[in-house]
Design an enzyme around this catalytic site. Sequence first.
Site, PDB file in Angstrom:
ATOM      1  N   ILE A   8     -38.709 -23.365 -32.373  1.00  0.00           N
ATOM      2  CA  ILE A   8     -38.262 -22.275 -31.703  1.00  0.00           C
ATOM      3  C   ILE A   8     -37.061 -21.534 -32.353  1.00  0.00           C
ATOM      4  O   ILE A   8     -36.060 -22.083 -32.855  1.00  0.00           O
ATOM      5  CB  ILE A   8     -37.619 -22.571 -30.303  1.00  0.00           C
ATOM      6  CG1 ILE A   8     -38.714 -23.359 -29.572  1.00  0.00           C
ATOM      7  CG2 ILE A   8     -37.282 -21.264 -29.593  1.00  0.00           C
ATOM      8  CD1 ILE A   8     -37.938 -23.834 -28.072  1.00  0.00           C
ATOM      9  N   ASP A   9     -37.352 -20.073 -32.503  1.00  0.00           N
ATOM     10  CA  ASP A   9     -36.434 -19.168 -33.124  1.00  0.00           C
ATOM     11  C   ASP A   9     -35.214 -19.175 -32.231  1.00  0.00           C
ATOM     12  O   ASP A   9     -35.180 -19.387 -31.215  1.00  0.00           O
ATOM     13  CB  ASP A   9     -37.056 -17.993 -33.313  1.00  0.00           C
ATOM     14  CG  ASP A   9     -36.201 -16.891 -33.914  1.00  0.00           C
ATOM     15  OD1 ASP A   9     -35.565 -16.948 -34.936  1.00  0.00           O
ATOM     16  OD2 ASP A   9     -36.064 -15.718 -33.433  1.00  0.00           O
TER      17      ASP A   9
END
Length: 224
Positions: A8-9
């Site tokens: 996840i960014d």
Amino acid sequence: MTIKNILIDLDGTLTDPKTGIHGSIRYALEKLDQPLANDVDLDWTIGPPLKASLAKLLDTQDDDLAEQALAAYRERFSVTGLFENEVYPNVEVTLRQLQAQGYRLFLATAKPTIYAKQILVHFQLDQYFTEIYGSELTGERTNKADLIAYILEKEQLDAQQCIMVGDRQYDVIGARANQIETIAVNYGYGTVEELIQAQPVTQIAQFNELLECVNEINVERKVS
């Protein structure tokens, strides 16, 4: 293979860092006697490697000048800017649900790890991640493809059991370079055109759609 690991960014995906990043960029350029006009659009700087963005704003190919700008940026960001940030709606509850269902979560951000950890701890989101991965202050792994390759190697992950979640083309391109598909969030800083061109496997309009989205992909994979 079904998805077990979710990369996840951070910026534009979990949190909106606009105020802190914009303020720190303006501080840096003002310190170098090249202040920006108030109406200059800086949204495009959220996501890609920062040093290159600062060089573009300075209209320079002088690496030393870009380094000076980066150092000035960090003067403000490391103390104030990183906390001028806001968690998007439903992020905390969704991370908790994903973790409860057995998914392993890994942060994958171009932001230096030292800042990413402070941000997640500040917002009490660090507890949901198996590990937090970012770049080095020296510039290593600011490229998303390099970062994701590093995560796969360090954690001994099977790319076919992973999916990336992010808001910019860099997330999609970097993940695909490692044989991983991406779920794009379209509330972040990636433009409509940018995401259409990048072609993530799907898009979600709110972070809380992620759980159902991943579960649906897993059902499809089991059927096929």
